[in-house]
Design an enzyme around this catalytic site. Structure first.
Site, mmCIF file in Angstrom:
data_model
loop_
_atom_site.group_PDB
_atom_site.id
_atom_site.type_symbol
_atom_site.label_atom_id
_atom_site.label_comp_id
_atom_site.label_asym_id
_atom_site.label_seq_id
_atom_site.Cartn_x
_atom_site.Cartn_y
_atom_site.Cartn_z
ATOM 1 N N LYS A 34 -36.438 -81.239 -41.873
ATOM 2 C CA LYS A 34 -37.287 -80.029 -42.034
ATOM 3 C C LYS A 34 -38.227 -80.216 -43.161
ATOM 4 O O LYS A 34 -37.925 -80.539 -44.277
ATOM 5 C CB LYS A 34 -36.311 -78.769 -42.157
ATOM 6 C CG LYS A 34 -37.128 -77.789 -42.244
ATOM 7 C CD LYS A 34 -36.003 -76.454 -42.563
ATOM 8 C CE LYS A 34 -35.600 -75.951 -43.495
ATOM 9 N NZ LYS A 34 -36.633 -75.156 -44.288
ATOM 10 N N ASP A 61 -41.418 -75.917 -40.793
ATOM 11 C CA ASP A 61 -40.784 -74.669 -41.048
ATOM 12 C C ASP A 61 -41.983 -73.938 -42.149
ATOM 13 O O ASP A 61 -41.837 -73.621 -43.210
ATOM 14 C CB ASP A 61 -39.644 -74.850 -41.680
ATOM 15 C CG ASP A 61 -38.855 -73.380 -42.035
ATOM 16 O OD1 ASP A 61 -39.371 -72.413 -41.354
ATOM 17 O OD2 ASP A 61 -37.963 -73.389 -43.082
ATOM 18 N N LYS A 63 -43.333 -70.884 -40.906
ATOM 19 C CA LYS A 63 -43.066 -69.502 -40.668
ATOM 20 C C LYS A 63 -44.366 -68.914 -40.736
ATOM 21 O O LYS A 63 -44.645 -67.909 -41.244
ATOM 22 C CB LYS A 63 -42.144 -69.005 -41.811
ATOM 23 C CG LYS A 63 -40.783 -69.410 -41.848
ATOM 24 C CD LYS A 63 -40.115 -68.621 -43.083
ATOM 25 C CE LYS A 63 -38.514 -69.056 -42.957
ATOM 26 N NZ LYS A 63 -38.448 -70.517 -43.637
ATOM 27 N N ASP A 66 -49.149 -63.934 -38.627
ATOM 28 C CA ASP A 66 -50.719 -63.282 -38.781
ATOM 29 C C ASP A 66 -50.974 -62.973 -37.511
ATOM 30 O O ASP A 66 -50.275 -62.550 -36.521
ATOM 31 C CB ASP A 66 -51.507 -64.678 -38.899
ATOM 32 C CG ASP A 66 -52.625 -64.361 -39.764
ATOM 33 O OD1 ASP A 66 -53.552 -63.356 -39.558
ATOM 34 O OD2 ASP A 66 -53.075 -64.860 -40.956
ATOM 35 N N THR A 121 -32.757 -63.823 -44.596
ATOM 36 C CA THR A 121 -31.319 -63.448 -44.935
ATOM 37 C C THR A 121 -31.353 -63.083 -46.565
ATOM 38 O O THR A 121 -30.197 -62.695 -46.985
ATOM 39 C CB THR A 121 -30.562 -64.765 -44.912
ATOM 40 O OG1 THR A 121 -31.294 -65.916 -45.224
ATOM 41 C CG2 THR A 121 -30.302 -64.812 -43.327
ATOM 42 N N ARG A 213 -29.564 -78.713 -50.167
ATOM 43 C CA ARG A 213 -29.129 -79.240 -51.325
ATOM 44 C C ARG A 213 -27.789 -79.787 -51.118
ATOM 45 O O ARG A 213 -27.376 -80.849 -51.935
ATOM 46 C CB ARG A 213 -28.850 -77.855 -52.216
ATOM 47 C CG ARG A 213 -30.198 -77.731 -52.939
ATOM 48 C CD ARG A 213 -30.333 -76.118 -53.455
ATOM 49 N NE ARG A 213 -30.027 -75.114 -52.502
ATOM 50 C CZ ARG A 213 -30.010 -74.116 -52.563
ATOM 51 N NH1 ARG A 213 -30.232 -73.485 -53.919
ATOM 52 N NH2 ARG A 213 -29.889 -73.268 -51.589
HETATM 53 O O1 C5P Z 1 -30.164 -75.963 -49.748
HETATM 54 P P1 C5P Z 1 -29.870 -75.354 -48.686
HETATM 55 O O2 C5P Z 1 -28.672 -75.648 -47.716
HETATM 56 O O3 C5P Z 1 -29.239 -73.664 -49.008
HETATM 57 O O4 C5P Z 1 -31.166 -75.011 -47.674
HETATM 58 C C1 C5P Z 1 -31.373 -74.443 -46.709
HETATM 59 C C2 C5P Z 1 -32.528 -74.479 -46.102
HETATM 60 O O5 C5P Z 1 -32.988 -73.608 -45.232
HETATM 61 C C3 C5P Z 1 -33.770 -74.091 -47.200
HETATM 62 O O6 C5P Z 1 -34.782 -74.838 -46.724
HETATM 63 C C4 C5P Z 1 -34.083 -72.867 -46.821
HETATM 64 O O7 C5P Z 1 -35.618 -72.444 -47.187
HETATM 65 C C5 C5P Z 1 -33.837 -72.363 -45.309
HETATM 66 N N1 C5P Z 1 -33.728 -71.507 -44.811
HETATM 67 C C6 C5P Z 1 -32.513 -70.581 -45.269
HETATM 68 N N2 C5P Z 1 -32.378 -69.314 -44.846
HETATM 69 C C7 C5P Z 1 -33.076 -68.815 -43.661
HETATM 70 C C8 C5P Z 1 -34.183 -69.518 -43.448
HETATM 71 C C9 C5P Z 1 -34.325 -70.905 -43.913
HETATM 72 O O8 C5P Z 1 -31.724 -71.039 -46.130
HETATM 73 N N3 C5P Z 1 -32.942 -67.703 -43.532
#
Ligand code: C5P
Length: 234
Positions: A34, A61, A63, A66, A121, A213
């Site tokens: 992603k 991603d 998003k 517009d 979220t 992460r």
């Molecule tokens: O590091 P981590 O596993 O928390 O990353 C989650 C990924 O999913 C990040 O790229 C974050 O921007 C994305 N994301 C999220 N919650 C959302 C939409 C996307 O954590 N509602």
């Protein structure tokens, strides 16, 4: 679909060099990466070629949100990047989502999944009430946006583990749910408020898991990835 085809590694890193390293290490183990706005804005569309030249699938991603005409143009541009999945905001409304779907069809790329973001979220209940000037339960808004996304022809939505089962029940099994906030039972939760294990998310019906992460910041990203895949399968 195998676990490797359901796991999406978020390349939330600072440079294309680091992204290339991760793609080289991980592409034998996972099918999807992603790209988000941070790396894309810094490095430009060239960053997409790193993923595609490794033979992996690409989730863009960005998003989009517009007026319909602009989203139509943005999706048309994105189709030129050889992507496999992209996000738009469902709160842009049905006409905006339909414009995105029309752009995809006119580019002859019905294979590209268009996924809608419903309610972000990070919003707490109070933020939510202030923003929407409503006492409605957030879940009701998520479901209303999901219904509009389905009517507009989207392929699915992004949803936290909390909303996963609700959306699957509401929208049916074919409507895809992409779930972030995934952590192994013994892992750090970082800044994610509601986390679930990979296995739990799969059992609850997630089609794709987004993991950042726990993999990209691990001392051994390949080992971390394999543990997540094992948990998904187990
Ligand atoms: O590091 P981590 O596993 O928390 O990353 C989650 C990924 O999913 C990040 O790229 C974050 O921007 C994305 N994301 C999220 N919650 C959302 C939409 C996307 O954590 N509602």
């Amino acid at each position: 679909m195998s676990s490797a085809d359901r796991l999406i590694v978020a390349l939330d890193v600072e440079s294309s060099d680091r992204a290339r390293e991760l793609v080289d290490q991980l592409s034998p183990h996972v099918s999807w990466f992603k790209l988000g706005s941070v790396l894309f804005t810094r490095e430009g569309p060239e960053i997409c070629r790193i993923v595609k030249s490794a033979g992996a699938r690409l989730f863009l991603d960005l998003k989009f949100h517009d007026i319909p005409n602009t989203v139509y143009g943005a999706v048309t541009s994105a189709m030129g990047l050889d992507i496999d999945m992209l996000t738009i905001h469902t709160s842009g409304g049905q006409a905006m989502m339909e414009a995105a779907v029309r752009a995809r069809e006119e580019c002859g790329r019905s294979d590209v999944m268009i996924i809608g973001v419903t309610v972000l979220t990070h919003l707490a209940l109070e933020d939510f009430r202030q923003l929407f000037a409503s006492d409605r339960a957030p879940e009701d808004t998520v479901l209303a946006l999901t219904r509009t996304a389905q009517d507009a022809g989207l392929d699915g939505v992004v949803a936290s583990a909390k909303e996963l089962t609700l959306i699957k029940r509401f929208a049916g099994p074919d409507f895809k749910v992409v779930t972030p906030g995934i952590r192994l039972a013994d892992g750090s939760t970082d800044d994610q408020a509601r986390v679930v294990t990979p296995g739990r998310a799969i059992r609850d019906g997630a089609d794709y898991l987004v993991v950042g992460r726990p993999v990209i910041a691990a001392d051994d990203p390949v080992d971390a990835c394999q543990k997540i895949l094992a948990d998904m399968t187990g």
